[in-house]
Design a protein around this motif. Sequence first.
Motif, PDB file in Angstrom:
ATOM      1  N   TYR A  53      60.331 105.448  60.448  1.00  0.00           N
ATOM      2  CA  TYR A  53      59.956 104.905  61.750  1.00  0.00           C
ATOM      3  C   TYR A  53      59.030 105.858  62.500  1.00  0.00           C
ATOM      4  CZ  TYR A  53      63.398 101.161  61.169  1.00  0.00           C
ATOM      5  OH  TYR A  53      64.093 100.070  60.721  1.00  0.00           O
ATOM      6  N   GLN A  54      59.274 107.163  62.402  1.00  0.00           N
ATOM      7  CA  GLN A  54      58.402 108.124  63.070  1.00  0.00           C
ATOM      8  C   GLN A  54      57.002 108.082  62.457  1.00  0.00           C
ATOM      9  OE1 GLN A  54      59.229 109.985  65.925  1.00  0.00           O
ATOM     10  NE2 GLN A  54      56.991 110.002  65.898  1.00  0.00           N
ATOM     11  N   PHE A  55      56.923 107.948  61.135  1.00  0.00           N
ATOM     12  CA  PHE A  55      55.629 107.819  60.465  1.00  0.00           C
ATOM     13  C   PHE A  55      54.867 106.617  61.006  1.00  0.00           C
ATOM     14  CE2 PHE A  55      53.224 105.650  57.121  1.00  0.00           C
ATOM     15  CZ  PHE A  55      52.258 106.605  56.837  1.00  0.00           C
ATOM     16  N   ARG A  56      55.570 105.490  61.126  1.00  0.00           N
ATOM     17  CA  ARG A  56      54.923 104.278  61.642  1.00  0.00           C
ATOM     18  C   ARG A  56      54.523 104.435  63.103  1.00  0.00           C
ATOM     19  NH1 ARG A  56      57.895  99.123  58.818  1.00  0.00           N
ATOM     20  NH2 ARG A  56      57.852  99.948  56.694  1.00  0.00           N
ATOM     21  N   ALA A  57      55.359 105.106  63.898  1.00  0.00           N
ATOM     22  CA  ALA A  57      55.016 105.355  65.307  1.00  0.00           C
ATOM     23  C   ALA A  57      53.761 106.218  65.400  1.00  0.00           C
ATOM     24  CB  ALA A  57      56.181 106.033  66.029  1.00  0.00           C
ATOM     25  N   ALA A  61      50.228 105.285  67.004  1.00  0.00           N
ATOM     26  CA  ALA A  61      49.664 106.142  68.058  1.00  0.00           C
ATOM     27  C   ALA A  61      48.217 106.495  67.727  1.00  0.00           C
ATOM     28  CB  ALA A  61      50.508 107.397  68.228  1.00  0.00           C
ATOM     29  N   SER A  62      47.970 106.812  66.467  1.00  0.00           N
ATOM     30  CA  SER A  62      46.606 107.119  66.033  1.00  0.00           C
ATOM     31  C   SER A  62      45.706 105.886  66.154  1.00  0.00           C
ATOM     32  CB  SER A  62      46.643 107.615  64.583  1.00  0.00           C
ATOM     33  OG  SER A  62      45.351 107.775  64.080  1.00  0.00           O
ATOM     34  N   HIS A  63      46.228 104.765  65.731  1.00  0.00           N
ATOM     35  CA  HIS A  63      45.482 103.504  65.815  1.00  0.00           C
ATOM     36  C   HIS A  63      45.163 103.175  67.276  1.00  0.00           C
ATOM     37  CE1 HIS A  63      44.091  99.817  63.943  1.00  0.00           C
ATOM     38  NE2 HIS A  63      44.775  99.085  64.798  1.00  0.00           N
ATOM     39  N   ASN A  64      46.135 103.347  68.165  1.00  0.00           N
ATOM     40  CA  ASN A  64      45.930 103.064  69.589  1.00  0.00           C
ATOM     41  C   ASN A  64      44.935 104.027  70.213  1.00  0.00           C
ATOM     42  OD1 ASN A  64      47.598 100.833  69.683  1.00  0.00           O
ATOM     43  ND2 ASN A  64      49.417 102.043  70.127  1.00  0.00           N
ATOM     44  N   ARG A  67      41.628 102.748  69.282  1.00  0.00           N
ATOM     45  CA  ARG A  67      41.311 101.564  70.069  1.00  0.00           C
ATOM     46  C   ARG A  67      40.926 101.928  71.502  1.00  0.00           C
ATOM     47  NH1 ARG A  67      46.035  97.024  69.004  1.00  0.00           N
ATOM     48  NH2 ARG A  67      45.279  96.240  67.023  1.00  0.00           N
ATOM     49  N   ALA A  68      41.544 102.966  72.041  1.00  0.00           N
ATOM     50  CA  ALA A  68      41.293 103.355  73.434  1.00  0.00           C
ATOM     51  C   ALA A  68      39.967 104.096  73.591  1.00  0.00           C
ATOM     52  CB  ALA A  68      42.437 104.223  73.955  1.00  0.00           C
ATOM     53  N   THR A  69      39.396 104.568  72.499  1.00  0.00           N
ATOM     54  CA  THR A  69      38.118 105.273  72.555  1.00  0.00           C
ATOM     55  C   THR A  69      37.002 104.246  72.745  1.00  0.00           C
ATOM     56  OG1 THR A  69      38.966 106.963  71.071  1.00  0.00           O
ATOM     57  CG2 THR A  69      36.572 106.829  71.313  1.00  0.00           C
ATOM     58  N   PRO A  70      36.253 104.370  73.828  1.00  0.00           N
ATOM     59  CA  PRO A  70      35.181 103.397  74.061  1.00  0.00           C
ATOM     60  C   PRO A  70      34.162 103.388  72.926  1.00  0.00           C
ATOM     61  CG  PRO A  70      35.618 104.644  76.050  1.00  0.00           C
ATOM     62  CD  PRO A  70      36.381 105.315  74.936  1.00  0.00           C
ATOM     63  N   GLY A  94      49.470  96.844  69.519  1.00  0.00           N
ATOM     64  CA  GLY A  94      49.575  98.242  69.117  1.00  0.00           C
ATOM     65  C   GLY A  94      50.466  99.051  70.043  1.00  0.00           C
ATOM     66  N   LEU A  95      50.351  98.795  71.333  1.00  0.00           N
ATOM     67  CA  LEU A  95      51.188  99.528  72.290  1.00  0.00           C
ATOM     68  C   LEU A  95      52.666  99.245  72.049  1.00  0.00           C
ATOM     69  CD1 LEU A  95      49.076  98.928  75.531  1.00  0.00           C
ATOM     70  CD2 LEU A  95      49.165 101.004  74.129  1.00  0.00           C
TER      71      LEU A  95
END
Length: 185
Positions: A53-57, A61-64, A67-70, A94-95
């Motif tokens: 679960y931590q790996f998936r979190a 987090a990396s994916h988000n 996504r948050a990078t303009p 993702g959030l």
Amino acid sequence: MNQPPPARNPLVITDRILSEILATRTRRDDHDGQTNHPDYDPRDIDIVTRREYQFRADNWASHNAERATPTITGGRCGYGHPSNGPHPHTAWDGLLLEQAYATLAEAHPVRLRARLMDLAALAVAWTEDVDRRIAAQAAVYVPPATHARSGDGAGCCPHTIPIGPGSCEDCWDLVKWDLLGGEQQ
């Protein structure tokens, strides 16, 4: 420079959502009784499950963060055209997944409870966003004349044409029902 917080749509009221959550919990308890389950399948190896679960979190987090990078995107994006300039692509899916997996990875009961509260708050925030979208469509919605309120059986409320701030719960439910195309979800 401090900007004022964005105005909240009066149709999106957190108390209304929390009341719906309470009603749903009550219905479930009435149907299933009080439920008590372990946090994880007792057949699983606790440390392995939490690490997964931590790996998936961490992955979400990396994916988000990406996504948050303009960035400037073309056709797939709702902003559509590169002339709109760089913009983020943060999304609720993702959030929620990041928060859910981080919650599942938590071992300490007090921190687990705190993470569950964060997860619930995030789900309420997403629900508010969905309600804002419904409210935007409801602003031009005209209910059928045959609608009757559940409380007193009266016809459409005078404030329901169109649905707007102060509309009764029955009118709000009618909008949600009609926007689903008459399908119970």
